[in-house]
Design a protein around this motif. Structure first.
Motif, mmCIF file in Angstrom:
data_model
loop_
_atom_site.group_PDB
_atom_site.id
_atom_site.type_symbol
_atom_site.label_atom_id
_atom_site.label_comp_id
_atom_site.label_asym_id
_atom_site.label_seq_id
_atom_site.Cartn_x
_atom_site.Cartn_y
_atom_site.Cartn_z
ATOM 1 N N LEU A 1 45.175 46.634 4.021
ATOM 2 C CA LEU A 1 45.101 46.845 2.585
ATOM 3 C C LEU A 1 45.909 45.750 1.909
ATOM 4 O O LEU A 1 47.083 45.554 2.213
ATOM 5 N N ILE A 2 45.267 45.009 1.005
ATOM 6 C CA ILE A 2 45.949 44.012 0.176
ATOM 7 C C ILE A 2 46.047 44.592 -1.223
ATOM 8 O O ILE A 2 45.035 44.910 -1.837
ATOM 9 N N ARG A 3 47.257 44.715 -1.733
ATOM 10 C CA ARG A 3 47.496 45.424 -2.983
ATOM 11 C C ARG A 3 47.721 44.473 -4.153
ATOM 12 O O ARG A 3 48.308 43.403 -4.000
ATOM 13 N N GLY A 4 47.309 44.927 -5.327
ATOM 14 C CA GLY A 4 47.765 44.377 -6.590
ATOM 15 C C GLY A 4 47.550 42.896 -6.801
ATOM 16 O O GLY A 4 48.485 42.170 -7.115
ATOM 17 N N ILE A 5 46.319 42.414 -6.659
ATOM 18 C CA ILE A 5 46.037 41.003 -6.920
ATOM 19 C C ILE A 5 45.112 40.893 -8.130
ATOM 20 O O ILE A 5 44.360 41.817 -8.441
ATOM 21 N N PRO A 6 45.165 39.775 -8.857
ATOM 22 C CA PRO A 6 44.378 39.645 -10.089
ATOM 23 C C PRO A 6 42.875 39.750 -9.842
ATOM 24 O O PRO A 6 42.381 39.467 -8.742
ATOM 25 N N ALA A 7 42.147 40.156 -10.883
ATOM 26 C CA ALA A 7 40.688 40.216 -10.788
ATOM 27 C C ALA A 7 40.121 38.838 -10.499
ATOM 28 O O ALA A 7 40.654 37.815 -10.927
ATOM 29 N N GLY A 8 39.025 38.800 -9.744
ATOM 30 C CA GLY A 8 38.387 37.538 -9.397
ATOM 31 C C GLY A 8 37.709 37.642 -8.053
ATOM 32 O O GLY A 8 37.589 38.729 -7.474
ATOM 33 N N ALA A 9 37.240 36.529 -7.550
ATOM 34 C CA ALA A 9 36.578 36.470 -6.248
ATOM 35 C C ALA A 9 37.498 35.763 -5.250
ATOM 36 O O ALA A 9 38.121 34.745 -5.573
ATOM 37 N N TYR A 10 37.568 36.301 -4.039
ATOM 38 C CA TYR A 10 38.469 35.782 -3.015
ATOM 39 C C TYR A 10 37.717 35.575 -1.705
ATOM 40 O O TYR A 10 36.808 36.345 -1.367
ATOM 41 N N ASP A 11 38.110 34.542 -0.980
ATOM 42 C CA ASP A 11 37.675 34.378 0.398
ATOM 43 C C ASP A 11 38.737 35.013 1.293
ATOM 44 O O ASP A 11 39.916 34.653 1.213
#
Length: 269
Positions: free
Chosen positions: A223-233
């Motif tokens: 689980l990766i928590r609390g990151i800004p909205a957007g697209a990630y690799d």
């Protein structure tokens, strides 16, 4: 800080906060300051010990930019001993649940007692000493707005591997907490799985050349928590060299939501 995933594969994990949120109005209809609900939670990434216990005594909060004054004890703190290694992979515990004035949190201090220790995988208990400079409390910079009408959950994400430092060949260990702070009202989460679940895997959320956040899998889950909205690799880097890394591109993150990613199976060499 800018790091490639290859650098982070060697253990360099990016720590930091998330972008600032816009505050709501600053007073209620009766003219008194508007209140908001703040929860402070504690969580951890896996570490190479059987147990790691910290002795939480107090949390202080500061809404001003002056770090030498205006500190206020937060009400409702659940003081006591907490085993960080019970708080991994989507598990946390609430340290405090209180009402505070709507506005900005500049800093908090996590005040620890003297009963901090670890238990090795061989069952040996070793006391953790705390540097004298931290006896007044570990100061964490937040500098984010808290919004009225919702629960603002501030998670203190310990990095056990970096927080425990061995003091030479003396057999002593020093507790120098490295903590990532996450205000969940301003971020989204990514959840998923990695197979085989017996292989611990570093999971990195990357935009361009920037690694925004990272964690390790535990029992195949992460689980990766609390990151800004957007697209990630998402880059998956197994610790077992019999397996190759994997990438899942274009994972979307939406504010206040959990993005569930299909399970990734690591390829064999």
């Amino acid at each position: 800080m800018r790091n490639t995933w290859k650098n982070l594969a060697l253990g360099t994990l990016l720590l930091g906060g998330i972008a600032t949120q816009t505050a709501c109005s600053n007073s209620d209809s009766d003219g008194s300051p508007e209140k908001t609900r703040l929860q402070i939670a504690l969580t951890d990434d896996p570490g190479d010990f059987a147990e790691v216990w910290i002795d939480v005594k107090e949390i202080r909060i500061n809404s001003s930019d002056a770090d030498d004054q205006n500190w206020v004890p937060l009400a409702g703190v659940k003081a006591g001993a907490y085993n960080l290694l019970e708080l991994v992979n989507d598990r946390d515990t609430i340290l405090a649940d209180a009402e505070i004035p709507t506005g900005k949190i500049s800093q908090i201090r996590l005040v620890l007692g003297d009963n901090n220790y670890l238990v090795t995988n061989e069952g040996e208990r070793i006391d953790l000493t705390t540097p004298s400079a931290q006896q007044s409390g570990l100061k964490l910079n937040i500098h984010q707005a808290v919004v009225g009408g919702i629960i603002n959950k501030l998670t203190l994400d310990f990095d056990v591997a970096k927080s425990i430092v061995k003091a030479g060949n003396s057999g002593k260990y020093i507790l120098k907490p490295v903590i990532r702070t996450i205000l969940e009202a301003v971020g989204g989460n990514i959840r998923g799985g990695v197979l085989p679940d017996s292989v611990q895997t570093a999971v990195l959320a990357i935009q361009g050349q920037d690694t925004i956040a990272s964690t390790y899998s535990l029992g195949g889950g992460y689980l990766i928590r609390g990151i800004p909205a957007g697209a990630y690799d998402l880059h998956f880097l197994p610790t077992d060299t019999n397996f190759l890394p994997a990438v899942k591109p274009g994972v979307p993150v939406v504010l206040g939501q959990v993005t569930t990613v299909d399970t990734v199976r690591l390829p064999l060499k």
